[in-house]
Design a protein around this motif. Structure first.
Motif, short mmCIF file in Angstrom:
data_model
loop_
_atom_site.label_atom_id
_atom_site.label_comp_id
_atom_site.label_asym_id
_atom_site.label_seq_id
_atom_site.Cartn_x
_atom_site.Cartn_y
_atom_site.Cartn_z
N ARG A 88 21.22 14.76 4.14
CA ARG A 88 20.82 15.22 5.49
C ARG A 88 19.43 15.38 5.85
N ARG A 89 18.67 16.26 4.89
CA ARG A 89 17.24 16.35 5.30
C ARG A 89 16.54 14.93 5.27
N ALA A 90 16.86 14.17 4.21
CA ALA A 90 16.30 12.81 4.03
C ALA A 90 16.57 11.82 5.32
N SER A 98 0.96 -1.07 -0.06
CA SER A 98 0.04 -0.15 -0.03
C SER A 98 0.85 1.27 -0.10
N VAL A 99 2.17 0.91 -0.24
CA VAL A 99 2.97 2.16 -0.25
C VAL A 99 2.77 3.13 -1.52
N THR A 100 2.90 4.42 -1.18
CA THR A 100 2.79 5.51 -2.16
C THR A 100 4.12 6.04 -2.43
N ILE A 101 4.30 6.75 -3.68
CA ILE A 101 5.36 7.22 -4.08
C ILE A 101 5.79 8.34 -2.99
N SER A 102 4.92 9.03 -2.37
CA SER A 102 5.45 10.18 -1.26
C SER A 102 5.70 9.57 -0.15
N ASP A 103 5.60 8.09 0.01
CA ASP A 103 6.35 7.38 1.35
C ASP A 103 7.83 7.11 1.05
N VAL A 104 8.12 7.07 -0.07
CA VAL A 104 9.79 6.98 -0.30
C VAL A 104 10.45 7.99 0.14
N ILE A 105 11.36 8.08 0.96
CA ILE A 105 12.12 9.15 1.46
C ILE A 105 13.25 9.36 0.65
N GLY A 106 13.46 10.63 0.51
CA GLY A 106 14.84 10.98 -0.43
C GLY A 106 14.36 10.61 -2.08
N ALA A 107 15.29 10.23 -2.65
CA ALA A 107 15.21 10.06 -4.18
C ALA A 107 14.04 11.22 -4.83
N GLU A 108 14.56 12.21 -4.69
CA GLU A 108 13.37 13.18 -5.07
C GLU A 108 13.08 13.15 -6.73
N ASP A 109 14.04 12.87 -7.63
CA ASP A 109 14.24 12.67 -8.92
C ASP A 109 13.45 11.71 -9.39
N ALA A 110 13.76 10.44 -8.65
CA ALA A 110 12.98 9.17 -8.99
C ALA A 110 11.63 9.36 -8.82
N ARG A 111 11.38 10.04 -7.61
CA ARG A 111 9.98 10.03 -7.30
C ARG A 111 9.01 10.93 -8.21
N GLU A 112 9.68 12.02 -8.91
CA GLU A 112 9.09 12.76 -9.73
C GLU A 112 8.80 12.13 -11.23
N ARG A 113 9.75 11.02 -11.41
CA ARG A 113 9.76 10.24 -12.46
C ARG A 113 8.44 9.31 -12.49
N MET A 114 8.60 8.74 -11.38
CA MET A 114 7.49 7.88 -10.92
C MET A 114 6.10 8.16 -11.09
N SER A 138 22.74 3.86 4.03
CA SER A 138 21.38 3.91 3.33
C SER A 138 20.34 3.75 4.28
N LEU A 139 19.07 3.96 4.04
CA LEU A 139 18.00 3.85 4.93
C LEU A 139 17.72 2.60 5.26
N SER A 140 18.07 1.74 4.39
CA SER A 140 18.01 0.13 4.65
C SER A 140 18.88 -0.21 5.66
N ASP A 141 20.22 0.26 5.61
CA ASP A 141 21.26 0.07 6.55
C ASP A 141 21.14 0.57 8.00
N MET A 142 20.14 1.75 7.92
CA MET A 142 19.94 2.31 9.23
C MET A 142 18.91 1.39 9.97
N ASP A 143 17.86 0.81 9.08
CA ASP A 143 16.78 -0.26 9.49
C ASP A 143 17.71 -1.36 10.25
N THR A 144 18.81 -1.61 9.48
CA THR A 144 19.70 -2.83 9.99
C THR A 144 20.19 -2.48 11.59
N ILE A 145 20.47 -1.12 11.64
CA ILE A 145 21.34 -0.61 12.92
C ILE A 145 20.37 -0.64 13.86
N PHE A 146 19.08 0.07 13.73
CA PHE A 146 18.04 0.16 14.98
C PHE A 146 17.80 -1.37 15.16
N ASN A 147 17.47 -2.19 14.29
CA ASN A 147 17.07 -3.66 14.64
C ASN A 147 18.30 -4.21 15.57
#
Length: 323
Positions: free
Chosen positions: A209-211, A32-48, A252-261
């Motif tokens: 940084r913002r992302a 149920s993820v939306t494009i706006s749910d994706v953090i960062g990747a501004e250019d890719a989100r705009e393309r999608m 990466s954000l995936s890396d940070m998920d691993t870190i917190f886990n």
């Protein structure tokens, strides 16, 4: 090696035939993820977002005189959200989503669906999105032994979809190869003809940084809602400093998920109820990137605070200059 083709029909699961139903994931697994749910990747989100409109109204796109690309190639470091972007495209466009890994097409298992089979299902339920992760596993230059047949099959199937422009099948491919300035395809080990089919290419890089701050705030909020986790255990670390540290370690954000886990797992196993500290996060990042065997003795302190603060100040200064 278990091969699985995931066909997520976001609209009409009941209308699928028995053969295609083998590839359908359950309702609970549908994204149920939306494009706006994706953090960062501004250019890719705009393309999608543009391709959501194309998939929802292909006839209008065609009547405008525009000719859409056959697919988009997302390239860049792992863990930056390429798979999530593909799922979000299918979710927002309300169309089936087929996810395959390029490595699986190299399998000798007779039960492994062929490229032709995967695309046949997509065409049957078009408009649809086919996501081919790690496409460079099989779509390499045809000079390499054993690759020619697979590459030819992919090219044939992608070209074949132009026969019915009112029911497009859009291909999203991903590779972890290539850097920010490889838009023309250099350093991306794909066959030249395959690259030409993906006339639209987009670099999905590590978060800025913002992302990273946005992700950390989201992570705190999400974990704070988890039963059994006290809010003060999660929200005690400094988000801004942690974001700068994560950037300095190329996380990466995936890396940070691993870190917190990892941190939460260690705290549970050690019966540690203390709040998560910046020092713990930094230590976990160092262990993740360099391995525990390379770390100095941390019995008395987590890290050299003075040295780390000096690195952070330099990083902050460089980010302000380039902002």
């Amino acid at each position: 090696n278990i091969f699985e083709v995931k066909l997520c029909d976001f609209t009409k699961e009941d209308s699928t035939d028995a053969e295609a139903a083998k590839y359908l994931v359950s309702d609970a697994d549908k994204s149920s993820v939306t494009i706006s749910d994706v953090i960062g990747a501004e250019d890719a989100r705009e393309r999608m977002q543009k391709y959501v409109k194309f998939l929802k109204d292909p006839d209008g796109y065609r009547l405008s005189g525009a000719k859409p690309s056959k697919g988009i190639l997302l390239y860049g470091p792992p863990g930056t959200g390429k798979t999530m972007l593909a799922k979000a495209l299918a979710s927002e466009a309300d169309c089936p989503f087929i996810a395959v890994s390029g490595a699986d097409f190299l399998s000798d298992d007779p039960q492994t669906p062929s490229i032709k089979k995967v695309f046949s299902i997509a065409k049957q339920y078009s408009p649809a999105v086919v996501f081919n992760d790690e496409i460079d596993a099989f779509a390499r230059p045809r000079e390499e032994r054993g690759i020619t047949k697979l590459v030819n099959q992919l090219l044939t199937e992608m070209d074949g979809f132009s026969t019915d422009e009112s029911k497009p099948v859009y291909v999203v491919a991903a590779t972890n190869a290539g850097g920010k300035h490889n838009l023309s395809g250099e350093n991306i080990n794909l066959d030249a003809a395959v690259l030409r089919r993906f006339s639209d290419r987009c670099y999905v890089g590590l978060p800025g940084r913002r992302a990273m701050e946005e992700y950390l705030k989201m992570k705190v909020e999400k974990l704070s809602k988890t039963k059994g986790i006290a809010t003060d255990r999660i929200a005690s670390f400094n988000i801004e400093e942690t974001a700068y540290s994560a950037i300095s370690y190329d996380m990466s954000l995936s890396d940070m998920d691993t870190i917190f886990n990892s941190i939460l797992s260690d705290k549970y196993l050690d019966n540690d109820d203390d709040p998560i500290s910046n020092e713990e996060i930094i230590t976990a990042m160092e262990q993740y990137k360099m391995g525990p065997e390379t770390l100095p003795d941390r019995k008395d302190k987590y890290f050299d605070a003075e040295e780390h603060q000096e690195k952070l100040q330099k990083l902050k200064a460089s980010l302000l200059i380039t902002a």
